[in-house]
Design a protein around this motif. Structure first.
Motif, PDB file in Angstrom:
ATOM      1  N   ASP A  49       0.848  -1.206   0.000  1.00 36.09           N
ATOM      2  CA  ASP A  49       0.000   0.000   0.000  1.00 36.09           C
ATOM      3  C   ASP A  49       0.874   1.243   0.000  1.00 36.09           C
ATOM      4  OD1 ASP A  49      -2.143   1.730   0.179  1.00 36.09           O
ATOM      5  OD2 ASP A  49      -2.517   1.354   2.302  1.00 36.09           O
ATOM      6  N   PHE A  50       1.603   1.458  -1.152  1.00 41.74           N
ATOM      7  CA  PHE A  50       2.564   2.552  -1.172  1.00 41.74           C
ATOM      8  C   PHE A  50       1.908   3.901  -0.985  1.00 41.74           C
ATOM      9  CE2 PHE A  50       3.653  -0.678  -4.126  1.00 41.74           C
ATOM     10  CZ  PHE A  50       3.490  -0.337  -5.445  1.00 41.74           C
ATOM     11  N   ASN A  51       0.682   4.062  -1.452  1.00 41.19           N
ATOM     12  CA  ASN A  51       0.004   5.355  -1.355  1.00 41.19           C
ATOM     13  C   ASN A  51      -0.736   5.549  -0.037  1.00 41.19           C
ATOM     14  OD1 ASN A  51       0.843   5.968  -3.968  1.00 41.19           O
ATOM     15  ND2 ASN A  51      -0.908   4.910  -4.860  1.00 41.19           N
ATOM     16  N   LYS A  52      -0.678   4.547   0.832  1.00 39.63           N
ATOM     17  CA  LYS A  52      -1.325   4.597   2.162  1.00 39.63           C
ATOM     18  C   LYS A  52      -2.812   4.927   2.060  1.00 39.63           C
ATOM     19  CE  LYS A  52       2.756   3.940   3.856  1.00 39.63           C
ATOM     20  NZ  LYS A  52       3.247   2.644   3.474  1.00 39.63           N
ATOM     21  N   THR A  53      -3.475   4.272   1.096  1.00 41.07           N
ATOM     22  CA  THR A  53      -4.908   4.504   0.891  1.00 41.07           C
ATOM     23  C   THR A  53      -5.778   3.530   1.667  1.00 41.07           C
ATOM     24  OG1 THR A  53      -4.960   3.038  -1.021  1.00 41.07           O
ATOM     25  CG2 THR A  53      -4.527   5.387  -1.447  1.00 41.07           C
ATOM     26  N   GLY A  54      -5.191   2.446   2.168  1.00 40.31           N
ATOM     27  CA  GLY A  54      -5.976   1.444   2.881  1.00 40.31           C
ATOM     28  C   GLY A  54      -6.494   0.336   1.985  1.00 40.31           C
ATOM     29  N   SER A  55      -6.192   0.433   0.697  1.00 37.77           N
ATOM     30  CA  SER A  55      -6.544  -0.643  -0.234  1.00 37.77           C
ATOM     31  C   SER A  55      -5.414  -0.779  -1.258  1.00 37.77           C
ATOM     32  CB  SER A  55      -7.875  -0.368  -0.930  1.00 37.77           C
ATOM     33  OG  SER A  55      -7.768   0.761  -1.757  1.00 37.77           O
ATOM     34  N   VAL A  56      -5.302  -1.989  -1.795  1.00 40.86           N
ATOM     35  CA  VAL A  56      -4.217  -2.252  -2.735  1.00 40.86           C
ATOM     36  C   VAL A  56      -4.807  -2.785  -4.031  1.00 40.86           C
ATOM     37  CG1 VAL A  56      -2.085  -3.525  -3.150  1.00 40.86           C
ATOM     38  CG2 VAL A  56      -2.661  -2.807  -0.830  1.00 40.86           C
ATOM     39  N   PRO A  57      -4.734  -2.013  -5.103  1.00 46.12           N
ATOM     40  CA  PRO A  57      -5.234  -2.497  -6.387  1.00 46.12           C
ATOM     41  C   PRO A  57      -4.364  -3.647  -6.911  1.00 46.12           C
ATOM     42  CG  PRO A  57      -4.689  -0.152  -6.494  1.00 46.12           C
ATOM     43  CD  PRO A  57      -4.241  -0.653  -5.174  1.00 46.12           C
ATOM     44  N   MET A  58      -4.964  -4.524  -7.671  1.00 44.91           N
ATOM     45  CA  MET A  58      -4.256  -5.675  -8.215  1.00 44.91           C
ATOM     46  C   MET A  58      -3.043  -5.245  -9.035  1.00 44.91           C
ATOM     47  SD  MET A  58      -4.087  -8.898  -8.105  1.00 44.91           S
ATOM     48  CE  MET A  58      -5.631  -9.401  -7.455  1.00 44.91           C
ATOM     49  N   VAL A  59      -3.140  -4.128  -9.709  1.00 43.95           N
ATOM     50  CA  VAL A  59      -2.019  -3.653 -10.522  1.00 43.95           C
ATOM     51  C   VAL A  59      -0.791  -3.390  -9.644  1.00 43.95           C
ATOM     52  CG1 VAL A  59      -2.676  -1.209 -10.528  1.00 43.95           C
ATOM     53  CG2 VAL A  59      -1.385  -2.149 -12.428  1.00 43.95           C
ATOM     54  N   ASP A  60      -0.993  -2.882  -8.425  1.00 44.61           N
ATOM     55  CA  ASP A  60       0.129  -2.649  -7.510  1.00 44.61           C
ATOM     56  C   ASP A  60       0.708  -3.967  -6.996  1.00 44.61           C
ATOM     57  OD1 ASP A  60      -0.184   0.043  -7.872  1.00 44.61           O
ATOM     58  OD2 ASP A  60      -1.102   0.421  -5.915  1.00 44.61           O
ATOM     59  N   ILE A  61      -0.153  -4.936  -6.759  1.00 45.75           N
ATOM     60  CA  ILE A  61       0.332  -6.246  -6.309  1.00 45.75           C
ATOM     61  C   ILE A  61       1.182  -6.876  -7.397  1.00 45.75           C
ATOM     62  CG2 ILE A  61      -0.364  -8.596  -5.680  1.00 45.75           C
ATOM     63  CD1 ILE A  61      -2.793  -7.320  -4.268  1.00 45.75           C
TER      64      ILE A  61
END
Length: 116
Positions: free
Chosen positions: A97-109
Protein backbone atom coordinates in the motif's frame (compact mmCIF):
# COMPACT_ATOMS: atom_id res chain seq x y z
CA UNK A 1 -12.27 -28.45 11.08
CA UNK A 2 -8.67 -29.05 10.01
CA UNK A 3 -6.43 -28.10 12.90
CA UNK A 4 -2.78 -28.95 13.34
CA UNK A 5 -0.59 -30.36 10.58
CA UNK A 6 -2.25 -30.47 7.21
CA UNK A 7 -1.77 -33.36 4.86
CA UNK A 8 -0.53 -32.74 1.34
CA UNK A 9 -3.99 -33.63 0.04
CA UNK A 10 -5.63 -31.09 2.35
CA UNK A 11 -3.29 -28.36 1.12
CA UNK A 12 -3.96 -29.31 -2.53
CA UNK A 13 -7.72 -29.27 -1.91
CA UNK A 14 -7.59 -25.87 -0.18
CA UNK A 15 -5.42 -24.40 -2.93
CA UNK A 16 -7.65 -25.90 -5.60
CA UNK A 17 -10.80 -24.65 -3.89
CA UNK A 18 -9.36 -21.14 -3.82
CA UNK A 19 -8.74 -21.26 -7.58
CA UNK A 20 -12.16 -22.81 -8.17
CA UNK A 21 -13.86 -20.10 -6.09
CA UNK A 22 -12.27 -17.41 -8.21
CA UNK A 23 -13.35 -19.18 -11.43
CA UNK A 24 -17.00 -19.55 -10.43
CA UNK A 25 -17.19 -16.06 -8.93
CA UNK A 26 -18.77 -14.68 -12.10
CA UNK A 27 -19.18 -11.09 -10.92
CA UNK A 28 -15.77 -10.97 -9.21
CA UNK A 29 -17.06 -9.82 -5.83
CA UNK A 30 -15.28 -12.59 -3.90
CA UNK A 31 -18.46 -14.23 -2.66
CA UNK A 32 -20.21 -17.50 -3.47
CA UNK A 33 -23.85 -18.36 -3.03
CA UNK A 34 -24.89 -21.43 -1.11
CA UNK A 35 -25.57 -23.32 -4.36
CA UNK A 36 -22.18 -22.36 -5.86
CA UNK A 37 -20.43 -23.38 -2.65
CA UNK A 38 -22.17 -26.79 -2.75
CA UNK A 39 -21.02 -27.25 -6.33
CA UNK A 40 -17.45 -26.36 -5.35
CA UNK A 41 -17.48 -29.03 -2.64
CA UNK A 42 -18.84 -31.60 -5.09
CA UNK A 43 -16.20 -30.69 -7.68
CA UNK A 44 -13.54 -31.60 -5.12
CA UNK A 45 -15.30 -34.81 -4.04
CA UNK A 46 -16.17 -33.33 -0.66
CA UNK A 47 -19.67 -34.75 -0.38
CA UNK A 48 -21.45 -33.37 2.66
CA UNK A 49 -24.86 -34.69 3.79
CA UNK A 50 -27.56 -31.99 3.62
CA UNK A 51 -28.00 -31.66 7.39
CA UNK A 52 -24.23 -31.35 7.87
CA UNK A 53 -24.06 -28.84 5.03
CA UNK A 54 -26.68 -26.67 6.75
CA UNK A 55 -24.61 -26.70 9.95
CA UNK A 56 -21.45 -25.92 7.98
CA UNK A 57 -23.18 -23.06 6.18
CA UNK A 58 -24.26 -21.52 9.49
CA UNK A 59 -20.61 -21.50 10.58
CA UNK A 60 -19.24 -20.15 7.29
CA UNK A 61 -21.86 -17.46 6.73
CA UNK A 62 -20.99 -15.56 9.90
CA UNK A 63 -22.59 -12.31 8.80
CA UNK A 64 -25.78 -14.02 7.52
CA UNK A 65 -25.40 -12.59 4.02
CA UNK A 66 -26.39 -15.87 2.31
CA UNK A 67 -22.97 -15.78 0.68
CA UNK A 68 -19.54 -16.92 1.78
CA UNK A 69 -16.16 -15.54 0.82
CA UNK A 70 -12.92 -17.48 0.62
CA UNK A 71 -11.59 -15.64 3.67
CA UNK A 72 -14.53 -16.79 5.81
CA UNK A 73 -14.04 -20.31 4.52
CA UNK A 74 -10.32 -20.47 5.30
CA UNK A 75 -10.84 -18.94 8.77
CA UNK A 76 -13.43 -21.61 9.51
CA UNK A 77 -11.05 -24.35 8.35
CA UNK A 78 -7.73 -23.08 9.68
CA UNK A 79 -8.75 -20.67 12.42
CA UNK A 80 -7.30 -17.23 12.99
CA UNK A 81 -3.66 -16.49 12.22
CA UNK A 82 -1.22 -16.38 15.11
CA UNK A 83 0.34 -13.03 16.05
CA UNK A 84 3.63 -13.76 14.22
CA UNK A 85 1.79 -14.40 10.93
CA UNK A 86 -0.49 -11.37 11.44
CA UNK A 87 2.55 -9.12 11.94
CA UNK A 88 4.17 -10.57 8.82
CA UNK A 89 1.01 -9.95 6.74
CA UNK A 90 0.70 -6.39 8.10
CA UNK A 91 4.32 -5.69 7.17
CA UNK A 92 3.79 -7.02 3.64
CA UNK A 93 0.55 -5.03 3.27
CA UNK A 94 2.28 -1.83 4.34
CA UNK A 95 4.84 -2.35 1.56
CA UNK A 96 2.10 -3.01 -1.01
CA UNK A 97 0.00 0.00 0.00
CA UNK A 98 2.56 2.55 -1.17
CA UNK A 99 0.00 5.36 -1.35
CA UNK A 100 -1.33 4.60 2.16
CA UNK A 101 -4.91 4.50 0.89
CA UNK A 102 -5.98 1.44 2.88
CA UNK A 103 -6.54 -0.64 -0.23
CA UNK A 104 -4.22 -2.25 -2.73
CA UNK A 105 -5.23 -2.50 -6.39
CA UNK A 106 -4.26 -5.67 -8.21
CA UNK A 107 -2.02 -3.65 -10.52
CA UNK A 108 0.13 -2.65 -7.51
CA UNK A 109 0.33 -6.25 -6.31
CA UNK A 110 1.50 -7.32 -9.76
CA UNK A 111 4.31 -4.75 -9.57
CA UNK A 112 5.64 -6.35 -6.36
CA UNK A 113 4.85 -10.03 -6.67
CA UNK A 114 5.79 -12.71 -9.14
CA UNK A 115 4.31 -16.18 -8.56
CA UNK A 116 6.94 -17.89 -10.71
Amino acid sequence: LLRGTLSKRAVRVMTGLGKYFRQVDKNGNGFLSQAAFKEALKAFHLEVPEEDFESLWLILDENKSNEVDYGEFTRAVFGEMNEYRKAFVRKAYMKLDFNKTGSVPMVDIRKCYCAR
